[in-house]
Design an enzyme around this catalytic site. Structure first.
Site, PDB file in Angstrom:
ATOM      1  N   HIS A 152      -8.485   5.611  -6.822  1.00  6.07           N
ATOM      2  CA  HIS A 152      -7.245   4.975  -6.418  1.00  6.07           C
ATOM      3  C   HIS A 152      -6.480   5.967  -5.554  1.00  6.07           C
ATOM      4  O   HIS A 152      -6.602   7.184  -5.718  1.00  6.07           O
ATOM      5  CB  HIS A 152      -6.391   4.613  -7.648  1.00  6.07           C
ATOM      6  CG  HIS A 152      -6.931   3.469  -8.450  1.00  6.07           C
ATOM      7  ND1 HIS A 152      -7.041   2.192  -7.942  1.00  6.07           N
ATOM      8  CD2 HIS A 152      -7.384   3.408  -9.729  1.00  6.07           C
ATOM      9  CE1 HIS A 152      -7.537   1.380  -8.869  1.00  6.07           C
ATOM     10  NE2 HIS A 152      -7.765   2.097  -9.969  1.00  6.07           N
ATOM     11  N   CYS A 195      -3.211   8.681   3.103  1.00  4.89           N
ATOM     12  CA  CYS A 195      -2.709   9.077   4.413  1.00  4.89           C
ATOM     13  C   CYS A 195      -2.649  10.589   4.542  1.00  4.89           C
ATOM     14  O   CYS A 195      -2.641  11.311   3.560  1.00  4.89           O
ATOM     15  CB  CYS A 195      -1.321   8.501   4.642  1.00  4.89           C
ATOM     16  SG  CYS A 195      -1.266   6.709   4.477  1.00  4.89           S
TER      17      CYS A 195
END
Length: 211
Positions: free
Chosen positions: A121, A163
């Site tokens: 995750h 990111c």
């Protein structure tokens, strides 16, 4: 030096036509003066696959069913590409950090490259271990030019689900392996990094949207 079929594109370090004397310096940085990486080391490199399937209840993260298939496919792919593949499953944040640190301290001088795959995750800027989130920048920092000298000038691929940030770095001097007055080059400490993300910034990769 002529390009080989195993060469891959890279940003040019220096536009000169000259010979490279491998082994003439204390460390062969892997940098070439043409538009390619030196990929004819004795080994292709290490591929580290960190597969996080199960999470502690405190994280609120669900089990990632299907991730073992992805890990197996990745192992097969990179094994066929002649990489040494290591699979690690369900590590805590501390274990991930320790593993990455230890791998960065290995001698990569005979390896052409390094690959790390993080299956978990993720949120913006972080990846999850079994017990919480760990900062991606911390993980990749172990392999910067000033931390892992035996991978300086060599491609480092991170396949992740989060990111990346944008910060300037001061650079690090590296031995180009060339016998001339310009042999000492300075490249960014985060040069030769390639990040592959499964989603765009701000998107939660594991969120299921209604059709």
């Amino acid at each position: 030096m002529e390009n080989t079929e195993n060469s891959v594109d890279s940003k040019s370090i220096k536009t000169l036509e000259t010979n490279i004397f491998h082994g003439s310096k204390s460390m062969d940085s892997g940098l070439s003066l043409d538009n390619s990486y030196k990929m004819d080391y004795p080994e292709m490199g290490l591929c580290l696959i960190i597969n996080i399937k199960n999470f502690h209840k405190s994280t609120g993260m669900a089990c990632r069913s299907g991730t073992d298939v992805d890990a197996a496919n990745l192992r097969e792919t990179f094994t066929n590409l002649k990489y040494e593949v290591r699979n690690k499953n369900d590590l805590t944040c501390e274990e991930i950090l320790k593993l990455m640190y230890n791998v960065s301290k290995e001698d990569h001088s005979k390896r052409s490259s390094f690959i790390c795959v993080l299956l978990s995750h993720g949120e913006e800027g972080v990846i999850y271990g079994t017990d919480g989130a760990v900062d991606l920048k911390k993980l990749t920092s172990f392999f910067r030019g000033d931390s892992c000298r035996s991978l300086t000038g060599k491609p480092k691929l991170f396949i992740i689900q989060a990111c990346r940030g944008t910060e300037l770095d001061c650079g690090i001097e590296t031995d180009s392996g060339v016998e001339d007055e310009m042999a000492c080059q300075k490249i960014p400490v985060e040069a030769d990094f390639l990040y592959a993300y499964s989603t765009a910034p701000g998107i939660f990769p594991d969120k299921v949207f209604p059709s």
